[in-house]
Design an enzyme around this catalytic site. Structure first.
Site, PDB file in Angstrom:
ATOM      1  N   CYS A 116      -6.576   2.957  -1.630  1.00 25.07           N
ATOM      2  CA  CYS A 116      -6.127   2.256  -2.843  1.00 25.07           C
ATOM      3  C   CYS A 116      -7.281   1.714  -3.691  1.00 25.07           C
ATOM      4  CB  CYS A 116      -5.173   1.127  -2.485  1.00 25.07           C
ATOM      5  SG  CYS A 116      -3.690   1.730  -1.685  1.00 25.07           S
ATOM      6  N   HIS A 252      -4.684  -3.643  -8.755  1.00 25.05           N
ATOM      7  CA  HIS A 252      -3.987  -2.634  -7.959  1.00 25.05           C
ATOM      8  C   HIS A 252      -2.538  -3.097  -7.792  1.00 25.05           C
ATOM      9  CE1 HIS A 252      -2.827   0.143  -4.981  1.00 25.05           C
ATOM     10  NE2 HIS A 252      -2.871  -0.703  -3.965  1.00 25.05           N
ATOM     11  N   ASN A 282       3.527   1.437  -5.427  1.00 27.23           N
ATOM     12  CA  ASN A 282       2.085   1.537  -5.135  1.00 27.23           C
ATOM     13  C   ASN A 282       1.683   3.015  -5.173  1.00 27.23           C
ATOM     14  OD1 ASN A 282      -0.440   1.635  -3.966  1.00 27.23           O
ATOM     15  ND2 ASN A 282       0.041   0.259  -2.277  1.00 27.23           N
TER      16      ASN A 282
END
Ligand code: COA
Length: 325
Positions: A116, A252, A282
């Site tokens: 990520c 994020h 996500n």
């Protein structure tokens, strides 16, 4: 005296696959509820790549939009970096596949794997190339088909992720752009967030648990909150800036509670954080560039604004970038 060189954002682009999977759809697949998902994560829906649609397909669409915004031809690009955890093939890299799609030849192209945090890592590497004069126009992409490494029978993880791609074109400029980047890793937390099998380890595993994402969500959550406020502090201190100097947090997009917690610690109002997690879930390395692209295109982010980008992910890895847009 030589003029200082900055990496300046020339254009951004985002792409999300057509298919939308809602929380209501997930209620039919696992023992979950729309209410639980919204309350604990803020997620309402996610996009899922079509059968046969690959990470490079998503990356290509995002790149074309970024080129269009920048008013540049692909031939201007002299370095391609793709951040992905879900590459099309073991090799060549997705960056090489993307180069072929763009019909350009010869410039370096490579992938970065930092889960990520991948996009922030890639941005940091691109910035070093530009600052040292090794590149003048860098394509940085975060692209994922995470749906391919999800166990769709595991409610702990399957509600959290989605597919997508975001692209940024960076150009060498005498005007301010990226002011600093900060990247970190700590491999001791491997088992809190990982896919147990890979190419070298358990390559022929037919266990669904070994081939898909495993996460100790609650422990990851606590680490993410603490680490993200630490990196924000590190970034501001490195630039001699105060919290008030930030116009936009481009975080994020893992969990709305993590984003709100980080924004609060930075004394930012809720609407100074760019939020896409409700629509995209996500998307790992794609989440920061997708959020950036959305806020630039809808006019929230304007030239001259100060942006703090940050991310946290498997590894653990984490990082930030302070950018004068
Ligand atoms: N639907 C309904 N219940 C669920 C569920 C779902 N989709 N997923 C988990 N639960 C249950 C758990 O089984 C647990 O039940 P129990 O108390 O009976 O054991 C309960 O909900 C609470 O689980 P917990 O993990 O403590 O919840 P939480 O408040 O920590 O929220 C996450 C879970 C995953 C949303 C949260 O921990 C998170 O966002 N973590 C970080 C994720 C992240 O950032 N990952 C990527 C980093 S890049």
């Amino acid at each position: 005296m030589n003029q200082k060189v900055y990496s300046r954002i020339a254009g951004t682009g985002g792409y999300l696959p057509e298919k939308i999977l809602t929380n209501a759809d997930l209620e039919k697949m696992v023992d979950t509820s729309d209410e639980w998902i919204r309350e604990r994560t803020g997620i309402e829906q996610r996009h899922i790549a079509a059968e046969g649609q690959t990470t490079c397909d998503l990356a290509e669409q995002a790149t074309l939009k970024a080129l269009d915004m920048a008013g540049l031809e692909a031939s201007a690009i002299d370095l391609i970096i793709v951040a992905t955890t879900t590459p099309d093939k073991t090799f060549p890299s997705t960056a090489c596949l993307l180069q072929q799609r763009l019909a350009i030849h010869g410039c370096p192209a490579f992938d970065i794997q930092a889960v990520c945090s991948g996009f922030v890592y890639a941005l940091s590497v691109a910035d070093q190339f530009i600052k040292t004069g090794m590149a003048k126009c860098v394509l940085v992409v975060g692209a994922e088909t995470l749906s391919r490494i999800i166990n769709w029978t595991d409610r702990n993880t399957c509600v959290l992720f989605g597919d997508g791609a975001g692209a940024v074109l960076l150009e060498a400029s005498e005007q301010e752009g990226i002011l600093s980047t900060h990247i970190h890793a700590d491999g001791q937390y491997e088992d809190l967030l990982h896919v147990p099998s890979g190419i070298s380890k358990l390559p022929s595993s037919d266990s669904i648990e070994e081939r898909t994402m495993n996460m100790k969500g609650n422990e990851v959550f606590k680490m993410a909150i603490n680490t993200l406020s630490r990196i924000a502090k590190e970034t501001l201190e490195a630039n001699g800036l105060q919290k008030e100097d930030i116009d936009w947090l481009v975080p994020h997009q893992a969990n709305l509670r993590i984003i709100n917690g980080t924004a609060k610690k930075l004394k930012l109002s809720a609407d100074q954080a760019v939020i896409t997690v409700h629509k995209h879930a996500n998307t790992s390395s794609a989440s920061v560039p997708l959020a950036l692209d959305e806020a630039i295109r809808d006019g929230r982010i304007q030239r001259g604004h100060m942006l703090l980008l940050e991310a946290f992910g498997g590894g653990f890895t984490w990082g930030s970038a302070l950018i004068r847009y």
